[in-house]
Design a protein around this motif. Structure first.
Motif, PDB file in Angstrom:
ATOM      1  N   ARG A 116       1.156   4.000  -2.958  1.00 44.24           N
ATOM      2  CA  ARG A 116       0.840   5.420  -2.738  1.00 44.24           C
ATOM      3  C   ARG A 116       2.044   6.313  -2.987  1.00 44.24           C
ATOM      4  NH1 ARG A 116      -3.094   5.523   2.442  1.00 44.24           N
ATOM      5  NH2 ARG A 116      -4.989   4.980   1.371  1.00 44.24           N
ATOM      6  N   TYR A 162       0.348   5.810  -7.150  1.00 43.69           N
ATOM      7  CA  TYR A 162      -0.930   6.503  -7.035  1.00 43.69           C
ATOM      8  C   TYR A 162      -0.701   7.899  -6.431  1.00 43.69           C
ATOM      9  CZ  TYR A 162      -5.925   7.088  -6.243  1.00 43.69           C
ATOM     10  OH  TYR A 162      -7.211   7.560  -6.270  1.00 43.69           O
ATOM     11  N   LYS A 206       0.834  -1.208   0.000  1.00 44.07           N
ATOM     12  CA  LYS A 206       0.000   0.000   0.000  1.00 44.07           C
ATOM     13  C   LYS A 206       0.871   1.261   0.000  1.00 44.07           C
ATOM     14  CE  LYS A 206      -3.969   1.464   2.706  1.00 44.07           C
ATOM     15  NZ  LYS A 206      -4.659   1.128   3.956  1.00 44.07           N
TER      16      LYS A 206
END
Lengths: 278, 160
Positions: A65, A69, A61
């Motif tokens: 990020r 992202y 994650k």
């Protein structure tokens, strides 16, 4: 005789397994007894797996990020900078207020002691039978976690307290929404005392408020009283959402806890009563 | 010893899937019972005794992740594992639809047993999570039969 036993060998094994588990169950009744060594072993064996899964997913994650992202990052950055600015101002004001109680060095020492006793943790698992009952967090004996330490969410609202089994790197938290959890509380407005328990469905019930008591209203803030000697006083618990008068002695009062199940990811274990520091 | 390695890894995978499910949504673990799938799969392959033993162990693992009496899910899963092995020796549960019905009925039975034991011990009804738990036999059955079918196809391909 031996032949018939051989024929029924499978059934005998089944009976023995059920009997063994019935014995296990009977050892735990009455409820809330000490956890068996067997349960502690199983939890110690399988929690590291969950620990690993959570660490890997966090890493994935984080990398996602951090490197891929990046949409809205600029907006988020501006918002966080703004929040930091206000928090710094607030921090400065509060530190100045604390200086009234002692010199700068003393205040700094106490603040450091406070930081040391707040242990951030992550939820690695929720209760398999009812997720409103308990969660498992990624801090354990090795981090100084002990039974009955209280657990709050990132806003400082009460979530629950540490119960056994506590393994080396994991611990179980009994949530205030569990129906076997009891917290001594009072209403902030009129200081009416009661006992808060969970309903096992995500809400809490405020017990032992007499039907004749009229000083409690919808929206009243509920705080811990500290009388149970587990939860320190004046921690935010929730607010009253419904009050019903019954034919019995006590009112039926529903309390919505402040903590949000969807944000139960990051929690903090409070090792001492922080108010004792000041 | 070799007999226990695969089931043990299957349990570890079940724990991993269970944790991942919780990470994504709290609904998923309520409608998919991964531990029961492990028990049923190995009971089908290795028979009722192995199914019962694995059921007992998986149930205890599941119980260790929940607050309450340790052993309740264990008893339900022991009986499920035993029945899975026992029935599969007498009826061919290989075809997809039959396999789905087989898992569906076993999960229904397990849920019934578990809720009965829960009521017997705690004197209260189980939390149905707004009825979500009733979807468990259907979703687990569908997922299980699809998985078992895929495993069969892969194993057949490996043979030839």
């Amino acid at each position: 005789m031996l032949n018939s036993l051989k024929k029924r060998k499978n059934l005998l094994i089944l009976a023995a397994l059920i009997f063994f588990q019935l014995v296990l169950v009977s050892f735990q009744v009455p409820l809330n007894g000490e956890e068996s060594l067997f349960e502690k072993i199983i939890i110690s064996l399988f929690c590291p797996v969950q620990h690993g899964v959570i660490s890997i997913s966090q890493q994935v994650k984080r990398n996602w990020r951090r490197y891929f992202y990046l949409r809205d990052v600029n907006i988020q950055n501006e918002e966080l900078n703004k929040e930091i600015f206000f928090l710094r101002q607030e921090n400065r004001i509060l530190k100045n207020l604390l200086l009234e109680f002692g010199n700068k060095k003393e205040v700094q020492e106490r603040l450091e002691k406070t930081y040391e006793n707040i242990l951030p943790c992550r939820v690695i698992s929720m209760d398999a039978s009812n997720y409103y009952k308990s969660v498992i967090v990624n801090k354990g004996i090795s981090n100084g976690v002990k039974k009955n330490m209280i657990v709050v969410d990132k806003h400082g609202n009460l979530v629950g307290h540490i119960i056994e089994p506590i393994s080396f790197r994991e611990a179980r938290v009994q949530l205030i929404t569990d129906n076997s959890c009891g917290v001594s509380v009072f209403s902030h407005e009129k200081k009416i005392l009661g006992i808060l328990t969970g309903d096992g469905k995500g809400q809490c019930i405020l017990k032992y408020i007499l039907v004749t008591e009229e000083n409690i209203n919808n929206g009243d803030k509920i705080l811990t009283s500290g009388f149970d000697e587990i939860f320190p006083p004046e921690i935010n618990v929730g607010k009253v959402t419904s009050i019903k008068s019954t034919a019995g002695l006590f009112k039926e009062i529903e309390v919505k806890p402040y903590f949000d199940f969807r944000e139960l990811d990051k929690l903090a274990i409070i090792k001492i009563n922080l108010k004792d520091n000041f | 010893m070799k007999n226990f390695i695969k089931p043990f890894f299957a349990i570890i995978i079940a724990v991993v899937i269970y944790s991942v499910f919780f990470k994504f949504s709290i609904i998923l673990p309520q409608i998919i019972n991964v531990f029961s799938l492990v028990v049923i799969y190995f009971a089908l392959i290795k028979g009722e005794v192995f199914g019962a033993c694995l059921g007992a162990f998986c149930g205890l693992v599941q119980d260790s992740f929940s607050l309450g009496v340790f052993g309740v899910a264990g008893i339900a899963k022991t009986i499920t594992g035993f029945l899975a092995g026992y029935i599969s020796k007498r009826i061919d549960v290989g075809p997809f639809v039959r396999n789905f019905l087989f898992i569906f009925i076993l999960i229904c039975l397990e849920l019934t047993l578990w809720s009965f034991l829960y009521f017997f011990i705690f004197s209260e009804r189980i939390n149905t999570k707004n009825g979500l738990i009733f979807l468990q036999p259907l979703v687990t059955g569908l997922l299980g039969s699809t998985l078992f079918h895929l495993i069969q196809i892969i194993q057949k391909k490996e043979k030839y």
